[in-house]
Design a protein around this motif. Structure first.
Motif, mmCIF file in Angstrom:
data_model
loop_
_atom_site.group_PDB
_atom_site.id
_atom_site.type_symbol
_atom_site.label_atom_id
_atom_site.label_comp_id
_atom_site.label_asym_id
_atom_site.label_seq_id
_atom_site.Cartn_x
_atom_site.Cartn_y
_atom_site.Cartn_z
ATOM 1 N N ARG A 136 33.520 16.155 31.470
ATOM 2 C CA ARG A 136 33.091 17.465 30.951
ATOM 3 C C ARG A 136 34.261 18.299 30.447
ATOM 4 N N ALA A 137 35.443 17.719 30.364
ATOM 5 C CA ALA A 137 36.644 18.458 29.965
ATOM 6 C C ALA A 137 36.846 18.336 28.461
ATOM 7 N N ARG A 138 36.208 19.224 27.719
ATOM 8 C CA ARG A 138 36.320 19.172 26.261
ATOM 9 C C ARG A 138 37.760 19.451 25.830
ATOM 10 N N GLY A 139 38.191 18.721 24.817
ATOM 11 C CA GLY A 139 39.523 18.912 24.274
ATOM 12 C C GLY A 139 40.639 18.297 25.083
ATOM 13 N N GLY A 142 44.382 12.662 27.578
ATOM 14 C CA GLY A 142 45.000 12.037 28.735
ATOM 15 C C GLY A 142 44.040 11.932 29.898
ATOM 16 N N PRO A 143 44.490 11.301 30.971
ATOM 17 C CA PRO A 143 43.627 11.059 32.128
ATOM 18 C C PRO A 143 43.429 12.308 32.978
ATOM 19 N N CYS A 206 36.818 24.077 28.016
ATOM 20 C CA CYS A 206 37.488 23.453 26.866
ATOM 21 C C CYS A 206 38.959 23.828 26.867
ATOM 22 N N ASP A 207 39.800 22.812 26.711
ATOM 23 C CA ASP A 207 41.248 22.986 26.658
ATOM 24 C C ASP A 207 41.655 23.304 25.230
ATOM 25 N N LEU A 208 42.312 24.442 25.033
ATOM 26 C CA LEU A 208 42.774 24.839 23.701
ATOM 27 C C LEU A 208 44.210 24.386 23.499
#
Length: 226
Positions: A136-139, A142-143, A206-208
């Motif tokens: 569920r980690a959008r953007g 890596g692991p 979401c990671d920007l």
């Protein structure tokens, strides 16, 4: 509610060319600056005070926060990373546990800082990290970062991603010899001592990290409103 440190000092090199002239926390997503989104989370959670650090294009951060109640920990002379930056800001944050928040992520769902504060147990925790399942980690590139055991303790490696906010005790900062260092050093100590815990955020995240993640975040926000 503990005080809040928002990490806004980084150079944001992966977000170039957007960060060539604008510090990453002042980039807009869906018409709102990342730093303003982070400040809103902290204010909604009832943070007793809010501190923001500034280094890269720091004068823009200073100007943006001018006239607000937010204190600034100035790192324009030297970027100290998360651990060094938090230690420098301690006179502004005060004693006791602190919350930290990375502004370069977008959240939907419950306020993550409120959830951390409700789950915090000072008697057995030195850190409580907010986590998101890798799926569920959008953007995310890596692991994953961590695993959780049945008690909620974290260990390195696994399919849970550090979501960019936590509550942690700060006493161990005094024992780090380096001036520039990551909070990973403290996490490793706390994991070794069995005092590092995590909880899982049930909402969107979401990671920007890169320019191409902005549409992902805006889509997530639109889905949440819809």
């Amino acid at each position: 509610m503990p005080p809040l440190m928002i990490f806004a000092a980084g150079k944001g090199t992966r977000m170039a060319p957007l960060t060539d002239t604008t510090p990453k926390p002042l980039i807009e997503v869906a018409g709102r600056k990342l730093l303003d989104r982070a400040l809103a989370i902290g204010r909604d959670a009832g943070a007793s005070r809010i501190v923001v650090n500034a280094h890269y294009l720091g004068e823009q951060i200073h100007a943006h926060l001018a006239g607000s109640e937010v204190a600034i920990s100035d790192e324009r002379d030297r970027l100290l990373e998360t651990g060094g930056g938090l230690r420098k800001a301690l006179p502004l944050l005060g004693d006791g546990p602190v919350m930290t928040l990375n502004p370069d992520v977008i959240w939907t769902g419950p306020n993550p800082l409120k959830a951390l504060d409700m789950a915090w147990d000072d008697s057995r925790m030195d850190a409580l990290l907010m986590l998101v399942p890798h799926a569920r980690a959008r953007g995310r590139v890596g692991p994953g970062d961590f695993s959780l055991d049945h008690t909620g303790r974290i260990s390195r490696m696994g399919d849970l991603v550090y979501a960019g906010c936590q509550i942690m005790r700060t006493e161990r900062l005094a024992g780090i010899a380096e001036e520039v260092f990551s909070l990973n050093l403290l996490w490793d100590q706390m994991i070794r001592d069995g005092r590092a815990y995590g909880i899982v955020h049930p909402g969107g995240w979401c990671d920007l990290g890169r320019p191409e993640t902005i549409p992902l975040a805006e889509q997530m926000l639109a889905e949440h409103v819809g």
